[in-house]
Enzyme design. Structure first.
Site, PDB file in Angstrom:
ATOM      1  N   ARG A  67      50.579  56.278  31.258  1.00 32.28           N
ATOM      2  CA  ARG A  67      49.792  55.513  32.226  1.00 32.28           C
ATOM      3  C   ARG A  67      50.755  54.662  33.049  1.00 32.28           C
ATOM      4  O   ARG A  67      51.546  53.904  32.481  1.00 32.28           O
ATOM      5  CB  ARG A  67      48.766  54.635  31.515  1.00 32.28           C
ATOM      6  N   TYR A  81      37.590  40.129  32.040  1.00 30.27           N
ATOM      7  CA  TYR A  81      38.131  41.045  31.047  1.00 30.27           C
ATOM      8  C   TYR A  81      39.648  41.118  31.154  1.00 30.27           C
ATOM      9  O   TYR A  81      40.348  41.234  30.158  1.00 30.27           O
ATOM     10  CB  TYR A  81      37.581  42.453  31.233  1.00 30.27           C
ATOM     11  N   CYS A  82      40.151  41.115  32.416  1.00 31.81           N
ATOM     12  CA  CYS A  82      41.557  41.457  32.573  1.00 31.81           C
ATOM     13  C   CYS A  82      42.383  40.418  33.308  1.00 31.81           C
ATOM     14  O   CYS A  82      43.583  40.557  33.400  1.00 31.81           O
ATOM     15  CB  CYS A  82      41.696  42.794  33.293  1.00 31.81           C
ATOM     16  N   GLY A 122      46.147  46.568  38.133  1.00 34.94           N
ATOM     17  CA  GLY A 122      45.426  46.240  39.339  1.00 34.94           C
ATOM     18  C   GLY A 122      44.506  47.345  39.832  1.00 34.94           C
ATOM     19  O   GLY A 122      43.923  48.079  39.063  1.00 34.94           O
ATOM     20  N   LEU A 316      51.526  55.925  26.299  1.00 35.15           N
ATOM     21  CA  LEU A 316      52.567  54.976  26.666  1.00 35.15           C
ATOM     22  C   LEU A 316      52.203  54.403  28.029  1.00 35.15           C
ATOM     23  O   LEU A 316      51.529  55.059  28.824  1.00 35.15           O
ATOM     24  CB  LEU A 316      53.939  55.651  26.721  1.00 35.15           C
ATOM     25  N   ASP A 582      38.055  12.413  54.062  1.00 34.46           N
ATOM     26  CA  ASP A 582      37.673  12.673  55.449  1.00 34.46           C
ATOM     27  C   ASP A 582      38.356  11.691  56.400  1.00 34.46           C
ATOM     28  O   ASP A 582      38.790  12.075  57.495  1.00 34.46           O
ATOM     29  CB  ASP A 582      36.154  12.564  55.595  1.00 34.46           C
TER      30      ASP A 582
END
Length: 613
Positions: A67, A81-82, A122, A316, A582
């Site tokens: 991968r 999750y990531c 990503g 891997l 402001d």
């Protein structure tokens, strides 16, 4: 050696051919047959192209699946999750692998025995040059590469998917955690369910994509109510829906009580569809697959937490910055990028890969012991999975049309009343009813008593702004100080034209306190008897001898009422500090920071008195 000679040497090849050609809803191969077939195929491949020892670990697991993360970036809010809620520090571009470095590593792995490569992120589609990378991988087929896969969130993929398929893409996984367009936007901070479903439709229309899968991360109280809806997609479409257990990574606030074991999901599905059939898994498959008779597709479970598959792991990972990870849950990494950039030969790189693979553990730790401190967030490893964060909810009319095309049983638009229902039911939050709906607290049975609350806060400003306030309003005198306007620039003159900063902010704090019930929906309107607000300039000495300039605000609110006035005090301080911002933004807009807003003291009411030390 002739084919007949191979068949005589490897008698399992005939079984292999039969097992891998079985199709149709009523034809299933036993697990033992499929295992024998897979082993026969591996023996056959090994006899033609020996498998490199560098990709075999000490437990004799052969790693033929690589991968590759192409980028850390994403085109949606990929967090929860990531990704940590506070975001991540992206690597500088020069630290990421170039296209040439990716293809060099890919070729080395394929020559060593890898037969499948998956591109992740990503979000891989945001990588410039991805089309050329896919084409370059396709050129590796003579070396033994059999499949080129991609995992994507699908938001922008529909525009380029045909091109990617033309260049060699064979497998596609789409990450999709909800079929509700409103929940989708809630989770991803952007609309786009229709775009993902469009990608799915285009993928299904392609005859050259060998497999299409949906990855669904299930989180209790978030999307576990949609499991049966996802299963129903497989009725008319030849896709595989895979339910993934919520996994722990840095910053994703993993909690075992948010994880739904795959066994619970199977029980739920089996109660709805009594005839579900267990399918034989492919060699090294992470998912346990099932099928409803008569349905074109199938569903499965990736049980990384409750029932890990470490013993058959063949994966891997190469991160986008060139680190090799031999286990998703192991923080240890080795930089292949640095080796290449130092001029290492392929044999030297392969030797390093072999050392990393050789150090792979037999299995990852128990889910409660996994290192979520030093291990990377999931987005820095891949693949991209979508993130829940609150956003304004906007309806996209195309979502429903595309869903009908997919025959997804979409529910009518609704607010997110059930989103965290299982957690809310036991939370004891006083402003929620038993169904998790917003509800004002009933105070009719309380007695009116004297109540008071004090809040404080601070806004840090620049030295320039601090000096300007003191020049226009002396803390030692009630009179204005003479200011030589010729020495002021336009920004400073603009601040002075607005008026006395501290006085205007003091009035705003008092007015804000009286408007609390208009600003905060479930606050009771109260008849306030007194509001005191004070703002002072303060200089704070830092430990290293530096100075920080600030304006401190304190507000005390009292009333005779049935509920406390903490919110009124907090609103006074907040509005007062916002007014300072402001008033001074012309000279200190980028430097200012509001912080330290707290209730410092309260008295009255059932909860008793309180003083913050």
């Amino acid at each position: 050696m002739t084919i007949s000679a191979y068949r005589s040497r490897f008698p399992g090849l005939a079984l292999c051919a039969r097992a891998f050609s079985v199709s149709g809803p009523n034809l299933y191969v036993s697990a033992s047959e499929l295992k024998r077939a897979a082993q026969a195929k591996l023996d056959f491949v090994d006899s033609v192209k020996p498998f490199s020892g560098a990709l075999v670990d000490s437990y004799n697991r052969r790693h033929d699946y690589l991968r590759i993360s192409l980028t850390e970036s994403a085109n949606s809010s990929t967090g929860f999750y990531c990704m940590p809620e506070e975001g991540i520090q992206l690597s500088p571009t020069e630290k990421l692998l170039t296209d040439e470095e990716i293809l060099r590593l890919a070729k080395l792995f394929v020559q060593s025995g890898v037969t499948k490569i998956r591109l992740t992120g990503g979000e891989p589609t945001v990588r410039k040059g991805i089309s050329g990378i896919i084409s370059g991988l396709n050129d590796l087929r003579p070396y033994g590469l059999q499949s080129i896969a991609m995992t994507s969130n699908g938001l922008a993929l529909h525009r380029r998917l045909p091109e990617f398929i033309d260049n060699g893409l064979t497998h596609l996984n789409l990450s999709l955690d909800t079929l509700d367009p409103f929940k989708f936007e809630f989770m991803t901070k952007r609309p786009g369910l229709d775009a993902v479903l469009k990608t799915l439709n285009i993928a299904l229309e392609s005859s050259r994509l060998q497999k299409i899968k949906l990855n669904v991360v299930i989180v209790k109280g978030l999307n576990d109510s949609e499991v049966l809806d996802f299963v129903e997609i497989t009725k008319d479409k030849p896709i595989s829906v895979r339910f993934i257990e919520f996994m722990p990574f840095t910053g994703n606030k993993w909690d075992k009580f948010k994880m739904v074991p795959s066994s619970d999901l199977l029980k739920l599905i089996s109660e709805k569809h009594a005839g579900v059939v267990r399918l034989s898994d492919e060699a090294n498959d992470t998912a346990r697959s099932w099928k409803i008779p008569g349905y074109q597709g199938q569903f499965g479970f990736i049980s990384s937490m409750s029932d890990h598959f470490c013993s058959t792991c063949n994966r891997l990972r190469i991160t986008s910055d060139g680190q090799i990870k031999v286990c998703l849950f192991d923080a240890k990494e080795v930089s292949l990028r640095d080796l290449m950039r130092k001029g290492a030969s392929d044999s030297e790189i392969l030797r390093t890969i072999g050392q990393a693979v050789g150090g792979k553990e037999e299995k990852h730790l128990h889910m409660e012991d996994i290192d979520v401190v030093s291990n990377r967030p999931m987005i820095l490893i891949g693949p991209a999975i979508l993130n829940p964060h609150v956003s304004p909810l906007r309806q996209n009319k195309n979502s429903f049309a595309l869903s009908r095309d997919l025959k997804v049983p979409m529910k009518q638009p609704r607010l997110m009343r059930n989103l965290y229902s299982s957690a809310i039911r036991f939370s004891g939050l006083t402003h929620l009813d038993g169904q998790g709906r917003a509800s004002m607290v009933d105070v009719s049975n309380k007695s009116a008593t004297r109540r008071s609350a004090t809040a404080r806060g601070r806004i840090f400003i620049s030295e320039r702004a601090y000096n300007l306030i003191n020049a226009s309003y002396s803390s030692e005198s009630d009179s204005k100080t003479d200011i030589n306007s010729s020495l002021l620039n336009e920004a400073e003159k603009k601040v002075l034209r607005k008026g006395d900063t501290l006085t205007v902010a003091q009035l705003a704090a008092i007015m804000g306190s009286k408007k609390t019930s208009d600003l905060i929906p479930l606050c009771h309107p109260l008849l306030l008897t007194d509001i005191k607000a004070n703002l002072t300039c303060e200089v704070i000495e830092e430990p290293r001898g530096t100075w920080k300039y600030s304006v401190a605000c304190q507000a005390t609110v009292t009333c005779e009422g049935k509920t406390g006035v903490e919110m009124e005090a907090l609103t006074a301080v907040t509005v007062g500090l916002l007014t300072v911002w402001d008033m001074l933004k012309a000279v200190a807009g980028k430097e200012m920071m509001i912080s330290e807003i707290v209730v410092s003291e309260k008295s009255g009411g059932r909860s008793g008195d309180f003083t913050r030390t």
